[in-house]
Design an enzyme around this catalytic site. Structure first.
Site, PDB file in Angstrom:
ATOM      1  N   ARG A 121       0.877  -1.169   0.000  1.00 51.09           N
ATOM      2  CA  ARG A 121       0.000   0.000   0.000  1.00 51.09           C
ATOM      3  C   ARG A 121       0.911   1.214   0.000  1.00 51.09           C
ATOM      4  O   ARG A 121       1.769   1.337   0.880  1.00 51.09           O
ATOM      5  CB  ARG A 121      -0.864  -0.035   1.254  1.00 51.09           C
ATOM      6  N   TYR A 135      -2.526  12.332   7.197  1.00 52.03           N
ATOM      7  CA  TYR A 135      -2.756  11.132   8.000  1.00 52.03           C
ATOM      8  C   TYR A 135      -2.441   9.897   7.148  1.00 52.03           C
ATOM      9  O   TYR A 135      -2.854   9.816   5.995  1.00 52.03           O
ATOM     10  CB  TYR A 135      -4.217  11.083   8.470  1.00 52.03           C
ATOM     11  N   ASP A 176      -4.891   4.000  -0.214  1.00 47.61           N
ATOM     12  CA  ASP A 176      -6.016   4.346   0.660  1.00 47.61           C
ATOM     13  C   ASP A 176      -6.296   5.841   0.534  1.00 47.61           C
ATOM     14  O   ASP A 176      -5.454   6.669   0.894  1.00 47.61           O
ATOM     15  CB  ASP A 176      -5.636   3.986   2.104  1.00 47.61           C
ATOM     16  N   HIS A 206      -8.776   7.232   2.127  1.00 43.26           N
ATOM     17  CA  HIS A 206      -9.258   7.583   3.464  1.00 43.26           C
ATOM     18  C   HIS A 206     -10.441   8.550   3.442  1.00 43.26           C
ATOM     19  O   HIS A 206     -10.489   9.520   4.205  1.00 43.26           O
ATOM     20  CB  HIS A 206      -8.116   8.123   4.336  1.00 43.26           C
ATOM     21  N   GLU A 221      -8.831   2.316  -2.032  1.00 41.33           N
ATOM     22  CA  GLU A 221      -9.602   2.059  -0.804  1.00 41.33           C
ATOM     23  C   GLU A 221     -10.306   3.314  -0.310  1.00 41.33           C
ATOM     24  O   GLU A 221      -9.723   4.409  -0.352  1.00 41.33           O
ATOM     25  CB  GLU A 221      -8.609   1.562   0.248  1.00 41.33           C
ATOM     26  N   GLU A 271     -13.830  -0.504   6.213  1.00 44.70           N
ATOM     27  CA  GLU A 271     -13.181  -0.610   7.521  1.00 44.70           C
ATOM     28  C   GLU A 271     -13.978   0.102   8.613  1.00 44.70           C
ATOM     29  O   GLU A 271     -13.795  -0.200   9.786  1.00 44.70           O
ATOM     30  CB  GLU A 271     -11.728  -0.096   7.469  1.00 44.70           C
ATOM     31  N   ARG A 326     -13.941  -4.779   3.567  1.00 46.68           N
ATOM     32  CA  ARG A 326     -12.844  -4.701   4.546  1.00 46.68           C
ATOM     33  C   ARG A 326     -13.271  -4.773   6.015  1.00 46.68           C
ATOM     34  O   ARG A 326     -12.431  -4.654   6.912  1.00 46.68           O
ATOM     35  CB  ARG A 326     -12.086  -3.388   4.315  1.00 46.68           C
ATOM     36  N   GLU A 380      -4.684  -7.089   5.282  1.00 48.01           N
ATOM     37  CA  GLU A 380      -3.781  -5.964   5.612  1.00 48.01           C
ATOM     38  C   GLU A 380      -2.837  -6.368   6.755  1.00 48.01           C
ATOM     39  O   GLU A 380      -3.230  -7.068   7.685  1.00 48.01           O
ATOM     40  CB  GLU A 380      -4.608  -4.748   6.040  1.00 48.01           C
ATOM     41  N   TRP A 419     -10.763  12.924   7.187  1.00 51.29           N
ATOM     42  CA  TRP A 419      -9.303  12.839   7.312  1.00 51.29           C
ATOM     43  C   TRP A 419      -8.815  11.498   6.843  1.00 51.29           C
ATOM     44  O   TRP A 419      -7.677  11.176   6.877  1.00 51.29           O
ATOM     45  CB  TRP A 419      -8.844  13.118   8.748  1.00 51.29           C
TER      46      TRP A 419
HETATM   47  O1  LIG Z   1      -5.365   0.614   7.800  1.00 54.29           O
HETATM   48  C1  LIG Z   1      -6.070   1.388   7.171  1.00 54.29           C
HETATM   49  O2  LIG Z   1      -6.432   1.196   5.998  1.00 54.29           O
HETATM   50  C2  LIG Z   1      -6.535   2.606   7.824  1.00 54.29           C
HETATM   51  O3  LIG Z   1      -7.184   3.390   7.179  1.00 54.29           O
HETATM   52  C3  LIG Z   1      -6.225   2.776   9.276  1.00 54.29           C
HETATM   53  C4  LIG Z   1      -7.314   3.536  10.026  1.00 54.29           C
HETATM   54  O4  LIG Z   1      -7.239   4.883   9.737  1.00 54.29           O
HETATM   55  C5  LIG Z   1      -7.179   3.318  11.500  1.00 54.29           C
HETATM   56  O5  LIG Z   1      -7.464   1.990  11.773  1.00 54.29           O
HETATM   57  C6  LIG Z   1      -8.094   4.215  12.297  1.00 54.29           C
HETATM   58  O6  LIG Z   1      -8.085   3.832  13.633  1.00 54.29           O
HETATM   59 MG   LIG Z   2      -7.978   2.405   5.389  1.00 51.53          MG
END
Ligand SMILES: O=C(O)C(=O)C[C@H](O)[C@H](O)CO
Ligand SMILES: [Mg+2]
Length: 403
Positions: free
Chosen positions: A147, A159, A211, A213, A237, A263, A284, A340, A403
């Protein structure tokens, strides 16, 4: 086999973890992961005040009935706190059942579907070159899938990107939320260059993931998906938030880049439309936040009807208990995609001894009865809880953003 005792263990070996331990009259016990990053103590209170009193005296073998008792019985359904608490109970009960059967969990689920579980590594860098060095390191460690996340010129902190070379990023890195500033335009103009550079240096044989996010709108995500098609990503992702599941339809209609999401989901109803309409390729939702094996198995079965595969969340903020159980599930589930892997710190691994192993870019499941992960309670007690928060993001004009 009656439940005699149940209690919550909160420990912070490197970061916060919440673990539920259920002990039966025969002395056989099971553990479940109840960690909800940044909201840990809400799950602790839910378990201690509202769940544990209901468990004492119940038959530990009645996993299905206990799941419905806790889910329907609460009246207030779904939500991350409720489902993380139910998930911890469920993981602990499956651990007990497998130990009582003297079987590793994957055998109880239906046996092996594969010899090993492909996993992807996190590679981050302050710029593209630094990120490529991380990819090089991880390819040499044997990973087949990476990733990639790199800093973007003009954005001070992102982040998911480590602050210093060679370090991992820490999901919750300050007592109160840090504030970051985000520019979608700068990101969209820059990020395709990262994938071009990865393909140029490493060729076509490694799997590349990214990702987003949740930071894009559907049409922006569609633009990104189209732009990166030449670099054939394994997945893109969380390209948009998915409270409105139709958002993924718009993205899907514009691009062949595979899409992964889930997630932050905790119920089959969060992804039912996404799966049934084949708007996504990977789901996920992790075992702990998705109500445990009992519920996530239903999500995986639904997904299997629609060519959707699993790609479980596996950051450091899910404990080795969740990861260990996931590796059993991944070894069994027919429609497995990828797992992951964000390695835990050495001290976390000592607090949670386990029998899963990483080898040649894959996880190998252990043969210990149960899910194969334990907790050293004496060591855990040496690491008290510390409040830790995830960041927030604002657009350049100050608007609060994802974020
Ligand atoms: O592992 C990932 O794909 C993430 O996006 C991690 C997350 O931001 C994280 O688990 C938040 O607590
Ligand atoms: Mg993620």
């Amino acid at each position: 086999m009656k439940i005699q005792d149940a209690y919550v263990i909160v420990t912070s070996p490197g970061r916060n973890f919440v673990t539920l331990k259920i002990v039966t009259e025969s002395g056989t016990y099971g553990i479940g992961d109840a960690t909800l990053n940044g909201r840990e103590m809400a799950v602790v209170a839910y378990l201690e005040e509202h769940v544990i009193p209901l468990l004492i005296g119940r038959d530990a073998g009645r996993i299905e009935d206990t799941w419905h008792y806790l889910y329907r019985g609460a009246y207030w359904r779904r939500g991350p706190v409720t489902m993380a608490a139910i998930g911890a109970v469920d993981l602990a009960l499956w651990d007990i059942k497998a130990k009582a059967a003297d079987m590793p969990l994957y055998q109880l689920l239906g046996g092996r579907s594969r010899e090993r579980v492909m996993t992807y590594a996190h590679c981050t860098g302050s710029d593209i070159d630094a990120c490529l060095e991380e990819v090089d390191t991880h390819v040499k460690l044997g990973y087949r899938a990476v990733r990639v996340q790199a800093g973007v010129p003009g954005i001070a902190t992102i982040y998911g990107v480590a602050k210093r070379a060679g370090e991992r990023y820490e999901p919750a890195d300050s007592e109160l939320p840090a504030e970051h500033v985000w520019s979608t335009e700068k990101y969209l103009n820059h990020v395709p260059k990262l994938f071009a550079a990865v393909r140029e240096r490493f060729g076509d044989d490694i799997h590349v993931l990214h990702d987003v996010h949740h930071r894009l709108t559907p049409i922006e995500a569609a633009r990104l998906g189209k732009a990166v098609e030449p670099y054939h990503l394994f997945w893109l992702e969380d390209c948009v938030p998915a409270e409105n599941q139709q958002s993924l339809k718009l993205v899907r209609e514009h691009t062949t880049t595979p899409l992964a999401i889930g997630e932050v989901f905790n119920s089959i109803h969060d992804c039912r439309e996404l799966i049934e309409n084949q708007w996504i390729d990977y789901i996920r939702t992790p075992l702990s936040h998705g109500g445990g094996i009992t519920h996530v198995r239903r999500i995986a079965d639904l997904a299997s009807l629609y060519h959707v595969r699993t790609g479980f969340h596996g950051p450091t903020d899910l404990s080795p208990v969740c990861l260990g159980a996931a590796i059993h599930f991944d070894t069994w589930v027919p429609n497995f995609g990828i797992q992951e892997h964000m390695p835990h710190e050495a001290i976390t691994d000592r607090v949670f001894p386990h029998d899963y192993r990483f080898e040649d870019g894959h996880f190998l499941v252990g043969e210990t009865p149960g899910h194969g992960v334990d907790i050293d309670e004496a060591l855990a007690a040496k690491y008290p809880y510390k409040r830790a928060s995830l960041p927030v993001n604002r657009l350049e004009d100050g608007t609060l953003w994802h974020w």
